[in-house]
Design an enzyme around this catalytic site. Structure first.
Site, PDB file in Angstrom:
ATOM      1  N   LYS A 192      -2.867   7.666  -9.362  1.00 14.01           N
ATOM      2  CA  LYS A 192      -1.612   7.231  -8.744  1.00 14.01           C
ATOM      3  C   LYS A 192      -0.896   8.389  -8.045  1.00 14.01           C
ATOM      4  O   LYS A 192      -0.116   8.170  -7.127  1.00 14.01           O
ATOM      5  CB  LYS A 192      -0.728   6.552  -9.771  1.00 14.01           C
ATOM      6  CG  LYS A 192      -1.395   5.276 -10.269  1.00 14.01           C
ATOM      7  CD  LYS A 192      -0.456   4.299 -10.896  1.00 14.01           C
ATOM      8  CE  LYS A 192      -1.133   2.952 -11.092  1.00 14.01           C
ATOM      9  NZ  LYS A 192      -2.362   2.990 -11.896  1.00 14.01           N
TER      10      LYS A 192
HETATM   11  C1  LIG Z   1      -3.386   1.956 -11.851  1.00 15.95           C
HETATM   12  C2  LIG Z   1      -4.727   2.318 -12.392  1.00 15.95           C
HETATM   13  C3  LIG Z   1      -5.869   1.533 -12.119  1.00 15.95           C
HETATM   14  C4  LIG Z   1      -5.820   0.230 -11.340  1.00 15.95           C
HETATM   15  O1  LIG Z   1      -5.513   0.400  -9.992  1.00 15.95           O
HETATM   16  P1  LIG Z   1      -5.010  -0.852  -9.130  1.00 15.95           P
HETATM   17  O2  LIG Z   1      -4.640  -0.288  -7.812  1.00 15.95           O
HETATM   18  O3  LIG Z   1      -3.816  -1.401  -9.879  1.00 15.95           O
HETATM   19  O4  LIG Z   1      -6.115  -1.837  -9.069  1.00 15.95           O
HETATM   20  C5  LIG Z   1      -7.091   1.952 -12.620  1.00 15.95           C
HETATM   21  N1  LIG Z   1      -7.189   3.078 -13.371  1.00 15.95           N
HETATM   22  C6  LIG Z   1      -6.116   3.839 -13.659  1.00 15.95           C
HETATM   23  C7  LIG Z   1      -6.294   5.041 -14.519  1.00 15.95           C
HETATM   24  C8  LIG Z   1      -4.853   3.504 -13.177  1.00 15.95           C
HETATM   25  O5  LIG Z   1      -3.794   4.269 -13.480  1.00 15.95           O
END
Ligand SMILES: *Cc1c(COP(=O)(O)O)cnc(C)c1O
Length: 468
Positions: free
Chosen positions: A112
């Site tokens: 993120k």
């Molecule tokens: C947010 C997240 C995801 C999922 O990503 P999306 O964009 O919501 O599909 C997968 N793995 C981790 C570690 C995350 O923080």
């Protein structure tokens, strides 16, 4: 470039409008009115370029001139200078045509950061230009809150308030939120559950007088700018493996569908992607939807990959919109069905269009543990449970097309999920050196009762955005 709501009843906005709005006023999600195309020669030219330079070329068509060229270059440079790997998102080879794309070299060790670091800077810059301030409010069970706090700390025009359930996040996760010493950052330990935190945030946004007075803004994954920033690493990684002269496939551990939607956007922009593989854990609404054509919610199951423990995938609405000739009436009907009865059937056109480009595989808890063990045993490489769900699916997809390179996205550093690592291999995953002092740094947070009025009072006394 204009942005249209998937539900067709909100005004079309320019980039900065969509950036600050997040969700459209009709409940829909903003989509670019067309997909900008990059010529094959331009894509080939990405080979050897620094990440931030590719980022500028890939994102610029979406900005519609919102930032000047040099201005945006400076923002990108600052956003990615904090990543601990010179490639920003490096590729690692695990086997014949099997690769892992490490997206966790940012300040909070989760993917993120890649989008949030540039999102924070874009919001701050746009607010300054408008002479406005905003208050970011979010609820978190871990990752998103830490990434938001890191991205917005110290910014001039934004204050950030993150609610987390007191005593219900891991020590490392809490410390990532509470050891950031910046006057515009406020970690709130709420006496309640994650659902209580979410309910309070929803309550704050629904209290319109408060929302307007504080300039409330959200940064969850429905914000178009987050998806846009994630398109970049599909280009850098594919080009590293020979694109555009050679096709590659991607497997993405999926929760809200933001990350894999960025892969879809890269394909629309001209990147030759063969398959986009959705990897789900036991929360498998997307795997079922692709198999049966019915999108149907069930209760959330807790797993060792909590960032994918979702009941619905919000960004899937954007794909549904594209897969059906961008017909907002149809999306409204589907979303009304979802709200009313927790399900709707995809139209035959939607179902066929989606299956034409996507596959989906579900991995249970046992499969996830086995994958962590296998990769550790065979390659001496530690992966977190989200990455394990992706790799497990990637192997199945690769077996069907062994000649096409497969890139599995690795979304978190294993040290963030050390309990699962301990269970899988009998030893913890060490924190990287730059976070070694995380467990001893001074914490600062406020414990508040599970009461919307108390949280409102706390925010109005502290946010610089507060208008009388
Ligand atoms: C947010 C997240 C995801 C999922 O990503 P999306 O964009 O919501 O599909 C997968 N793995 C981790 C570690 C995350 O923080």
């Amino acid at each position: 470039m204009r942005y249209l709501s998937t539900r067709g009843q909100a005004p079309a906005l320019d980039f900065s409008g969509a950036l600050l709005a997040g969700l459209a006023s009709d409940g829909g999600l903003y989509m670019p009115d067309s997909w900008p195309a990059l010529a094959s020669a331009e894509i080939a030219g990405f080979a050897g370029q620094p990440y931030r330079q590719v980022a500028q070329t890939v994102m610029s068509p979406y900005l519609g001139g919102a930032f000047g060229g040099d201005e945006f270059a400076g923002m990108l440079e600052a956003a990615y200078a904090g990543f601990r790997h010179p490639a920003v998102t490096p590729l690692v080879q695990l086997g014949d045509n099997l690769f892992v794309l490490e997206l966790f070299h940012g300040p909070t060790l989760a993917f993120k950061d890649v989008a949030m670091q540039i999102l924070g800077r874009m919001m701050d810059r746009e607010l300054a230009r408008r002479g406005q301030r905003a208050t970011i409010v979010g609820a978190t069970s871990g990752d998103t809150g830490a990434a938001a706090i890191e991205a917005f700390r110290g910014l001039a025009n934004v204050d950030v308030f993150i609610l987390y359930p007191n005593g219900r996040v891991s020590d490392a996760q809490r410390r990532q939120m509470t050891t950031v010493a910046a006057p515009n950052v406020h970690a709130i330990a709420l006496e309640g559950t994650f659902d209580d935190c979410q309910a309070i945030v929803k309550g704050l946004f629904n209290h319109h007088a408060f929302r307007d007075r504080m300039g409330l803004a959200g940064v969850n994954s429905i914000n178009w700018a987050r998806v846009m920033a994630q398109i970049v690493y599909y280009f850098t990684s594919a080009v590293a493996l020979g694109a555009p002269h050679r096709k590659v496939s991607f497997t993405v551990p999926t929760g809200n569908f933001g990350d894999i939607l960025a892969g879809y956007a890269a394909k629309r922009m001209g990147l030759p992607i063969d398959r986009l593989v959705i990897a789900t854990n036991e929360n498998d609404i997307l795997e079922r939807a692709l198999a049966t054509g019915v999108y149907e919610t069930r209760g959330v199951r807790e797993t060792t990959s909590p960032s994918m423990d979702i009941q619905i995938s919000s960004n899937f609405e954007r794909l549904l919109f594209d897969a059906n000739g961008r017909n907002p009436e149809h999306i409204r009907a589907e979303m009304a069905g979802l709200a009313q009865s927790g399900r709707f059937a995809l139209s035959p056109e939607q179902h066929a269009a989606i299956r034409h480009e996507f596959d989906a595989y579900r991995t249970g808890e046992t499969g996830c543990m086995k994958e962590i063990q296998r990769v550790w045993r065979e390659a001496n490489y530690l992966i977190d449970p989200h990455t394990a769900v992706a790799l497990h699916a990637a192997r199945k997809a690769l077996a069907k097309a062994p000649g096409t390179p497969m890139i599995a996205l690795s979304t978190a550093h294993p040290a963030k999920f050390s309990t699962a690592i301990q269970a899988a291999i009998g030893a913890p995953a060490p924190l990287p050196p730059h976070l070694a002092d995380l467990m001893t740094a001074k914490e600062s947070f406020s414990v508040l009762s599970n009461d919307c009025a108390a949280v409102e009072k706390f925010i109005s006394e502290r946010s610089r955005a507060a208008r009388p």
